[in-house]
Design an enzyme around this catalytic site. Structure first.
Site, PDB file in Angstrom:
ATOM      1  N   CYS A 117       1.970 -16.879 -39.635  1.00 25.62           N
ATOM      2  CA  CYS A 117       2.329 -18.241 -39.081  1.00 25.62           C
ATOM      3  C   CYS A 117       3.882 -18.705 -39.036  1.00 25.62           C
ATOM      4  O   CYS A 117       4.153 -19.709 -38.246  1.00 25.62           O
ATOM      5  CB  CYS A 117       1.501 -19.409 -39.825  1.00 25.62           C
ATOM      6  SG  CYS A 117      -0.063 -19.285 -39.761  1.00 25.62           S
ATOM      7  N   HIS A 285       4.668 -26.128 -37.544  1.00 25.66           N
ATOM      8  CA  HIS A 285       3.361 -25.163 -37.386  1.00 25.66           C
ATOM      9  C   HIS A 285       2.275 -25.932 -37.196  1.00 25.66           C
ATOM     10  O   HIS A 285       2.057 -27.117 -37.990  1.00 25.66           O
ATOM     11  CB  HIS A 285       3.274 -24.054 -38.379  1.00 25.66           C
ATOM     12  CG  HIS A 285       2.151 -23.394 -38.579  1.00 25.66           C
ATOM     13  ND1 HIS A 285       1.907 -22.636 -37.429  1.00 25.66           N
ATOM     14  CD2 HIS A 285       1.349 -22.876 -39.408  1.00 25.66           C
ATOM     15  CE1 HIS A 285       0.750 -21.937 -37.562  1.00 25.66           C
ATOM     16  NE2 HIS A 285       0.296 -22.085 -38.860  1.00 25.66           N
ATOM     17  N   ASN A 315      -5.382 -23.977 -34.791  1.00 22.59           N
ATOM     18  CA  ASN A 315      -3.996 -23.034 -35.339  1.00 22.59           C
ATOM     19  C   ASN A 315      -3.999 -21.757 -34.771  1.00 22.59           C
ATOM     20  O   ASN A 315      -4.847 -20.846 -34.790  1.00 22.59           O
ATOM     21  CB  ASN A 315      -4.253 -22.779 -36.651  1.00 22.59           C
ATOM     22  CG  ASN A 315      -3.121 -21.989 -37.432  1.00 22.59           C
ATOM     23  OD1 ASN A 315      -2.281 -21.381 -36.711  1.00 22.59           O
ATOM     24  ND2 ASN A 315      -3.233 -21.755 -38.972  1.00 22.59           N
TER      25      ASN A 315
HETATM   26  N1  ACO Z   1     -17.278 -27.641 -42.524  1.00 19.62           N
HETATM   27  C1  ACO Z   1     -17.813 -28.262 -43.752  1.00 19.62           C
HETATM   28  N2  ACO Z   1     -17.511 -28.224 -45.078  1.00 19.62           N
HETATM   29  C2  ACO Z   1     -16.556 -27.543 -45.217  1.00 19.62           C
HETATM   30  C3  ACO Z   1     -15.858 -26.810 -44.275  1.00 19.62           C
HETATM   31  C4  ACO Z   1     -16.268 -26.760 -43.107  1.00 19.62           C
HETATM   32  N3  ACO Z   1     -15.792 -26.094 -42.065  1.00 19.62           N
HETATM   33  N4  ACO Z   1     -15.012 -25.964 -45.271  1.00 19.62           N
HETATM   34  C5  ACO Z   1     -15.012 -26.390 -46.390  1.00 19.62           C
HETATM   35  N5  ACO Z   1     -15.734 -27.259 -46.442  1.00 19.62           N
HETATM   36  C6  ACO Z   1     -16.232 -27.912 -47.850  1.00 19.62           C
HETATM   37  C7  ACO Z   1     -16.062 -27.189 -49.107  1.00 19.62           C
HETATM   38  O1  ACO Z   1     -16.971 -25.785 -49.206  1.00 19.62           O
HETATM   39  C8  ACO Z   1     -16.031 -27.994 -49.903  1.00 19.62           C
HETATM   40  O2  ACO Z   1     -17.225 -28.381 -50.554  1.00 19.62           O
HETATM   41  P1  ACO Z   1     -17.631 -28.673 -52.008  1.00 19.62           P
HETATM   42  O3  ACO Z   1     -16.764 -29.746 -52.291  1.00 19.62           O
HETATM   43  O4  ACO Z   1     -19.186 -28.841 -52.037  1.00 19.62           O
HETATM   44  O5  ACO Z   1     -17.039 -27.487 -52.680  1.00 19.62           O
HETATM   45  C9  ACO Z   1     -15.628 -29.042 -49.299  1.00 19.62           C
HETATM   46  O6  ACO Z   1     -15.655 -28.889 -48.028  1.00 19.62           O
HETATM   47  C10 ACO Z   1     -13.974 -29.306 -49.568  1.00 19.62           C
HETATM   48  O7  ACO Z   1     -13.245 -28.150 -49.341  1.00 19.62           O
HETATM   49  P2  ACO Z   1     -11.670 -28.297 -49.466  1.00 19.62           P
HETATM   50  O8  ACO Z   1     -11.198 -26.807 -49.212  1.00 19.62           O
HETATM   51  O9  ACO Z   1     -11.189 -28.868 -50.628  1.00 19.62           O
HETATM   52  O10 ACO Z   1     -11.113 -29.011 -48.311  1.00 19.62           O
HETATM   53  P3  ACO Z   1      -9.843 -29.315 -47.807  1.00 19.62           P
HETATM   54  O11 ACO Z   1      -9.745 -30.919 -47.445  1.00 19.62           O
HETATM   55  O12 ACO Z   1      -8.639 -28.594 -48.612  1.00 19.62           O
HETATM   56  O13 ACO Z   1      -9.643 -28.675 -46.229  1.00 19.62           O
HETATM   57  C11 ACO Z   1      -8.902 -26.913 -45.225  1.00 19.62           C
HETATM   58  C12 ACO Z   1      -9.842 -27.184 -46.380  1.00 19.62           C
HETATM   59  C13 ACO Z   1      -9.052 -27.412 -44.051  1.00 19.62           C
HETATM   60  C14 ACO Z   1      -8.754 -25.513 -45.070  1.00 19.62           C
HETATM   61  C15 ACO Z   1      -7.256 -27.201 -45.781  1.00 19.62           C
HETATM   62  O14 ACO Z   1      -7.297 -26.864 -47.446  1.00 19.62           O
HETATM   63  C16 ACO Z   1      -6.369 -26.658 -45.074  1.00 19.62           C
HETATM   64  O15 ACO Z   1      -6.037 -26.962 -43.805  1.00 19.62           O
HETATM   65  N6  ACO Z   1      -5.241 -25.860 -46.028  1.00 19.62           N
HETATM   66  C17 ACO Z   1      -4.231 -25.195 -45.160  1.00 19.62           C
HETATM   67  C18 ACO Z   1      -4.471 -23.846 -44.342  1.00 19.62           C
HETATM   68  C19 ACO Z   1      -3.328 -23.245 -43.873  1.00 19.62           C
HETATM   69  O16 ACO Z   1      -2.001 -23.880 -43.712  1.00 19.62           O
HETATM   70  N7  ACO Z   1      -3.499 -22.038 -43.498  1.00 19.62           N
HETATM   71  C20 ACO Z   1      -2.099 -21.242 -43.324  1.00 19.62           C
HETATM   72  C21 ACO Z   1      -2.309 -21.003 -41.728  1.00 19.62           C
HETATM   73  S1  ACO Z   1      -3.114 -19.335 -41.651  1.00 19.62           S
HETATM   74  C22 ACO Z   1      -2.043 -18.061 -41.555  1.00 19.62           C
HETATM   75  O17 ACO Z   1      -0.899 -18.130 -42.137  1.00 19.62           O
HETATM   76  C23 ACO Z   1      -2.708 -17.006 -41.040  1.00 19.62           C
END
Ligand code: ACO
Length: 358
Positions: A117, A285, A315
């Site tokens: 990224c 990003h 993304n």
């Molecule tokens: N749909 C429905 N529910 C979901 C989904 C989905 N797609 N994904 C996760 N959940 C659930 C989880 O299982 C969890 O359920 P639980 O409470 O029963 O355990 C709940 O939603 C909350 O999950 P979190 O992981 O805490 O959700 P969060 O608000 O953190 O969002 C996300 C997740 C969107 C991935 C976020 O953490 C994020 O964007 N993080 C950064 C990602 C990033 O920047 N990546 C870098 C780029 S990639 C690269 O470099 C290759």
């Protein structure tokens, strides 16, 4: 008196976006997710996927041709290509030489970089160094990623997702896809390109960069299977246990992004004896709209100094910065003379900021 060091001045931008638009409801046909969850947690409404067989170099070459046209430059005039991708057409070589070949030009130096990224931000630093160092005068920088090829979907999943077969999907496929739902909803395919030319008497150009890498945090975002850490580098067990799919601790990545991107940007501005008031546009990003809103708040930037388009494209990894900037520029948000900061954080970890005077 010796002439001043040349600067890498932005001459043109171009993008390539596949035509297959995938909305959240389509994803909800094949995994346990919903439009509401995806929108609320990430800000994403749609993303685009290529047709099977369209590779990163295809999108990259299309974006490159558009950027060259925008710059009024023939591909033959280029003397260096830098390509950032985490999804090259093949395990090796990278996508750079395929882009050169697809542009139909003679051999020239081609460099592939692997900073996920943060790939395009690192690419900007490389372009700056090549031009300042006198090694190149007209450089093409491409960021291109095809994430749909990384999705661990069965043929049946693809058919239901795309509407080519009626659902419901069988329970095993649905559960398998749901295991990776936190990743699968985020990513899309696209490419963006910029063309730079060396100019000695210009206030414009890449002004400076502050980039970082820290392998100590590798395991919060990486692909555990497939690679030289294993012998053989791929086997059936890896595929059966899906270790070819990235592992991501989303919360940890989120926390680091909201602190590292604003800090790198503020420190870089200070190092260049500029302030946040001098900044006209921040291009971040596009990993999560909530990350970018938090980073904007941390820097106390008004809405008109930030542009996001993750809502439409998801993304797209190394394509996010050029895709977002191209769109902002078309909307008149980055006129000539404006000061733009590009910032990113991604797997590695790699992160940082680059300052450009348009
Ligand atoms: N749909 C429905 N529910 C979901 C989904 C989905 N797609 N994904 C996760 N959940 C659930 C989880 O299982 C969890 O359920 P639980 O409470 O029963 O355990 C709940 O939603 C909350 O999950 P979190 O992981 O805490 O959700 P969060 O608000 O953190 O969002 C996300 C997740 C969107 C991935 C976020 O953490 C994020 O964007 N993080 C950064 C990602 C990033 O920047 N990546 C870098 C780029 S990639 C690269 O470099 C290759």
């Amino acid at each position: 008196m010796s002439s001043p060091t040349p600067r890498a001045v932005l001459a043109g931008t171009g993008i390539a976006v596949p035509s297959r638009e995938i909305d959240n409801a389509m994803l909800a046909r094949v995994m346990d997710t919903s439009d509401e969850w995806i929108l609320e947690r990430s800000g994403i409404s749609t993303r685009f996927y290529v047709e099977a067989g369209v590779a990163s170099s295809d999108l990259g070459a299309e974006a490159a041709a558009a950027a060259l046209e925008d710059a009024g430059m023939a591909a033959e005039e280029l003397d260096y290509i830098v390509c950032a991708t985490m999804t090259p057409d093949h395990y090796f070589p990278g996508a750079g030489t395929s882009i050169q070949h697809k542009l139909g030009i003679d051999p020239l130096p081609v460099l592939d970089i692997r900073q996920q990224c943060a790939g395009f931000a690192y690419g900007l630093q490389v372009v700056d160094a090549l031009i300042r160092g006198g090694l190149a005068r007209r450089v093409l920088l491409v960021g291109s990623d095809v994430h749909s090829c990384l999705m661990p979907y069965s043929e049946a999943t693809w058919k239901v997702l795309l509407g080519d077969a009626d659902g419901p999907l069988d329970a095993a496929d649905y559960e398998h896809n749901s295991r990776f739902r936190h990743l699968l909803v985020l990513f899309g395919d696209a490419a963006g390109a910029m063309v730079f030319r060396a100019e000695r008497q210009s206030e414009s150009g890449i002004l400076g960069s502050a980039l970082f890498g820290d392998g100590g945090q590798k395991e919060i975002l990486y692909v555990p299977g497939v690679g030289s850490a294993h012998r053989p580098w791929i086997d059936m067990v890896m595929l059966e246990t899906s270790t070819q799919v990235p592992v991501m601790d989303g919360r940890k990545v989120f926390k680091l992004a909201v602190s590292h991107m604003p800090r790198a940007t503020a420190d870089l501005l200070a190092a260049q004896e500029l302030s946040l008031e001098d900044l006209d546009l921040l291009v971040m990003h596009q990993a999560n709209l909530r990350i970018n809103q938090a980073a904007q708040r941390a820097l106390r930037l008004p809405d008109d100094k930030v542009h996001n388009n993750i809502q439409r494209y998801g993304n797209t990894t190394s394509a996010t910065l050029p895709l977002c900037f191209h769109e902002a520029r078309e909307m008149g948000k980055a006129p000539p003379g404006s000061l733009v900061a590009f910032t990113a954080l991604g797997a590695g970890l790699h992160w940082g900021s680059v300052l450009v005077r348009v």
